[in-house]
Design a protein around this motif. Structure first.
Motif, PDB file in Angstrom:
ATOM      1  N   THR A  59      -5.788  34.197 -34.674  1.00  0.00           N
ATOM      2  CA  THR A  59      -7.065  34.035 -35.393  1.00  0.00           C
ATOM      3  C   THR A  59      -7.850  35.335 -35.268  1.00  0.00           C
ATOM      4  OG1 THR A  59      -8.208  33.177 -33.419  1.00  0.00           O
ATOM      5  CG2 THR A  59      -7.248  31.552 -34.945  1.00  0.00           C
ATOM      6  N   ALA A  60      -8.798  35.521 -36.172  1.00  0.00           N
ATOM      7  CA  ALA A  60      -9.682  36.683 -36.091  1.00  0.00           C
ATOM      8  C   ALA A  60     -11.091  36.276 -36.481  1.00  0.00           C
ATOM      9  CB  ALA A  60      -9.184  37.790 -37.007  1.00  0.00           C
ATOM     10  N   ILE A  82     -19.742  30.846 -32.589  1.00  0.00           N
ATOM     11  CA  ILE A  82     -18.879  30.185 -31.615  1.00  0.00           C
ATOM     12  C   ILE A  82     -19.046  30.896 -30.267  1.00  0.00           C
ATOM     13  CG2 ILE A  82     -16.890  31.688 -32.151  1.00  0.00           C
ATOM     14  CD1 ILE A  82     -15.113  29.172 -31.915  1.00  0.00           C
ATOM     15  N   SER A  87     -14.410  34.302 -28.179  1.00  0.00           N
ATOM     16  CA  SER A  87     -14.302  34.977 -29.474  1.00  0.00           C
ATOM     17  C   SER A  87     -15.219  36.197 -29.528  1.00  0.00           C
ATOM     18  CB  SER A  87     -14.693  33.998 -30.587  1.00  0.00           C
ATOM     19  OG  SER A  87     -14.823  34.670 -31.824  1.00  0.00           O
ATOM     20  N   SER A 116     -20.262  27.186 -27.351  1.00  0.00           N
ATOM     21  CA  SER A 116     -19.648  25.932 -27.754  1.00  0.00           C
ATOM     22  C   SER A 116     -18.771  26.185 -28.982  1.00  0.00           C
ATOM     23  CB  SER A 116     -20.763  24.925 -28.041  1.00  0.00           C
ATOM     24  OG  SER A 116     -20.252  23.625 -28.242  1.00  0.00           O
ATOM     25  N   LEU A 154     -20.562  19.640 -25.246  1.00  0.00           N
ATOM     26  CA  LEU A 154     -19.357  19.453 -26.060  1.00  0.00           C
ATOM     27  C   LEU A 154     -18.217  18.990 -25.168  1.00  0.00           C
ATOM     28  CD1 LEU A 154     -17.961  20.097 -28.940  1.00  0.00           C
ATOM     29  CD2 LEU A 154     -16.997  22.046 -27.720  1.00  0.00           C
ATOM     30  N   ALA A 189     -16.753  22.097 -22.898  1.00  0.00           N
ATOM     31  CA  ALA A 189     -17.225  23.477 -22.911  1.00  0.00           C
ATOM     32  C   ALA A 189     -17.996  23.664 -21.615  1.00  0.00           C
ATOM     33  CB  ALA A 189     -18.117  23.728 -24.116  1.00  0.00           C
ATOM     34  N   LEU A 195     -13.223  26.963 -21.920  1.00  0.00           N
ATOM     35  CA  LEU A 195     -12.601  25.640 -21.991  1.00  0.00           C
ATOM     36  C   LEU A 195     -12.317  25.152 -20.569  1.00  0.00           C
ATOM     37  CD1 LEU A 195      -9.804  24.616 -24.407  1.00  0.00           C
ATOM     38  CD2 LEU A 195      -9.489  24.244 -21.988  1.00  0.00           C
ATOM     39  N   CYS A 261     -11.402  25.369 -36.301  1.00  0.00           N
ATOM     40  CA  CYS A 261     -11.414  24.331 -35.264  1.00  0.00           C
ATOM     41  C   CYS A 261     -10.137  23.501 -35.305  1.00  0.00           C
ATOM     42  CB  CYS A 261     -12.648  23.447 -35.394  1.00  0.00           C
ATOM     43  SG  CYS A 261     -14.148  24.302 -34.874  1.00  0.00           S
ATOM     44  N   TYR A 264      -7.254  25.325 -33.491  1.00  0.00           N
ATOM     45  CA  TYR A 264      -7.245  25.245 -32.016  1.00  0.00           C
ATOM     46  C   TYR A 264      -7.221  23.803 -31.496  1.00  0.00           C
ATOM     47  CZ  TYR A 264      -7.741  30.259 -31.450  1.00  0.00           C
ATOM     48  OH  TYR A 264      -7.498  31.605 -31.460  1.00  0.00           O
ATOM     49  N   ALA A 265      -7.898  22.895 -32.186  1.00  0.00           N
ATOM     50  CA  ALA A 265      -7.905  21.502 -31.704  1.00  0.00           C
ATOM     51  C   ALA A 265      -6.551  20.857 -31.979  1.00  0.00           C
ATOM     52  CB  ALA A 265      -9.013  20.707 -32.362  1.00  0.00           C
ATOM     53  N   LEU A 271     -13.253  16.393 -31.143  1.00  0.00           N
ATOM     54  CA  LEU A 271     -14.317  17.081 -30.412  1.00  0.00           C
ATOM     55  C   LEU A 271     -15.617  16.316 -30.607  1.00  0.00           C
ATOM     56  CD1 LEU A 271     -12.231  19.458 -30.809  1.00  0.00           C
ATOM     57  CD2 LEU A 271     -14.183  20.963 -31.092  1.00  0.00           C
TER      58      LEU A 271
HETATM   59  O1  X90 Z   1     -12.252  35.111 -32.461  1.00  0.00           O
HETATM   60  C1  X90 Z   1     -11.354  34.303 -32.739  1.00  0.00           C
HETATM   61  O2  X90 Z   1     -10.260  34.662 -33.156  1.00  0.00           O
HETATM   62  C2  X90 Z   1     -11.647  32.825 -32.570  1.00  0.00           C
HETATM   63  C3  X90 Z   1     -11.283  32.282 -31.251  1.00  0.00           C
HETATM   64  C4  X90 Z   1     -11.817  30.890 -31.050  1.00  0.00           C
HETATM   65  C5  X90 Z   1     -11.316  30.191 -29.842  1.00  0.00           C
HETATM   66  C6  X90 Z   1     -11.969  28.867 -29.587  1.00  0.00           C
HETATM   67  C7  X90 Z   1     -11.808  27.847 -30.659  1.00  0.00           C
HETATM   68  C8  X90 Z   1     -12.283  26.474 -30.291  1.00  0.00           C
HETATM   69  C9  X90 Z   1     -12.075  25.452 -31.372  1.00  0.00           C
HETATM   70  C10 X90 Z   1     -11.119  23.630 -29.960  1.00  0.00           C
HETATM   71  C11 X90 Z   1     -11.432  22.824 -28.769  1.00  0.00           C
HETATM   72  C12 X90 Z   1     -12.727  23.029 -28.058  1.00  0.00           C
HETATM   73  C13 X90 Z   1     -12.792  24.100 -27.008  1.00  0.00           C
HETATM   74  C14 X90 Z   1     -14.218  24.434 -26.684  1.00  0.00           C
HETATM   75  C15 X90 Z   1     -14.422  25.439 -25.612  1.00  0.00           C
HETATM   76  C16 X90 Z   1     -15.816  26.024 -25.620  1.00  0.00           C
HETATM   77  C17 X90 Z   1     -12.189  24.059 -30.910  1.00  0.00           C
END
Ligand code: X90
Length: 277
Positions: A59-60, A82, A87, A116, A154, A189, A195, A261, A264-265, A271
């Motif tokens: 991901t970016a 986020i 990130s 979050s 969260l 969170a 996480l 989301c 990753y989920a 969530l």
């Molecule tokens: O910058 C990037 O490439 C994005 C990286 C995002 C990583 C986190 C995504 C979370 C999505 C999944 C479950 C909840 C985890 C929450 C932790 C704070 C949701």
């Protein structure tokens, strides 16, 4: 319009009623294809292709220019990202704010690091919407939302954290604990926006009960709840009913999350962002 809310696509909103709003997409990619997490994304096609894909995926976050483009026309801008612990979205949004302020000294830009994701980010965006519609001042809104963040949490239940591990966002040991048949990882969170794992549950029913217990333990008293899921409408609805069975007037929204989301989920994941006020 005077105010604008700009959020990265981790908020799962494409539009927002009665306020000037823009979502800046994150991107999901494999070695063969890029998916942009905007209104044009074919979510079910992306999830199907990712299920079949054997290689690595990534991901970016938005880059500085993408944030700058979204700051363009408004004078008072609230930016929501986020968690900065997982990130680069927040850093890019801050860098864009500094650049914009140096060329447009009259613009006001405040960036909220939600610490979050998903439904937790959505709660912050909706609080901003509410305060803007109440005609509060820029500074009042910043102050109130900063306080509100402390009154939200969260938690989540995931069937797999393969994509988290693959992208180095949790350690391998944690990752190995799930992915076993029928095991759900219950997590939250953390205060630092990482996480955190609370426990494991066998099966959907037990994990939904564990989520409900956890939200009460963390101070839920009948406030607003956002439940986001990835291909798990039924689990999310069961959770909603369980909350309503005890808190009859709770304001609960239930929705399918968008690209970032869901990536990753992962399918089956749920969530829940909630108020502890
Ligand atoms: O910058 C990037 O490439 C994005 C990286 C995002 C990583 C986190 C995504 C979370 C999505 C999944 C479950 C909840 C985890 C929450 C932790 C704070 C949701």
């Amino acid at each position: 319009m005077k105010y604008k809310i700009v959020a990265d696509s981790s908020c799962d909103f494409l539009t927002l009623k009665d306020v000037n709003f823009e979502a800046v997409p994150l991107k999901i990619s494999t070695n063969d294809k890029n998916y942009v997490d905007d209104a044009k994304l074919n979510l079910s096609e992306m999830l199907k292709e990712l299920k079949e894909y054997k290689g690595r995926s990534y991901t970016a976050c938005p880059n500085i220019q993408e944030w700058l483009n979204a700051y363009d026309e408004a004078d008072n801008i609230f930016v929501v990202t986020i968690t900065s612990a997982l990130s680069g979205s927040y850093s890019a949004a801050i860098a864009a704010k500094k650049m914009m302020e140096s060329t447009h000294p009259n613009k006001k830009i405040h960036v909220f690091d939600t610490l979050s994701a998903g439904p937790g980010v959505a709660l912050i965006v909706e609080k901003l919407q509410e305060l803007i519609l109440n005609n509060e001042t820029f500074d009042e809104i910043c102050e109130k939302v900063t306080q509100y963040q402390k009154d939200t949490q969260l938690i989540f239940a995931l069937k797999s954290i393969h994509n988290f591990v693959q992208n180095g966002r949790v350690n391998k040991v944690v990752g190995l604990a799930v992915g076993t048949l029928n095991i759900r990882m219950i997590g939250a969170a953390s205060e630092e926006g990482t996480l955190e794992i609370i426990g494991k549950q066998k099966g959907e029913k037990k994990s939904i009960e564990a989520l409900f217990k956890e939200m009460e333990k963390r101070g839920y008293k009948g406030g607003k709840v956002n439940i986001g899921h990835c291909e798990n409408e039924q689990g999310a609805a069961t959770l909603k009913d369980l909350i309503l069975s005890k808190y009859k007037n709770a304001n609960i929204s239930l929705y399918h999350m968008r690209g970032l989301c869901c990536y990753y989920a992962e399918p089956g994941g749920m969530l829940m962002g909630f108020e502890t006020l």
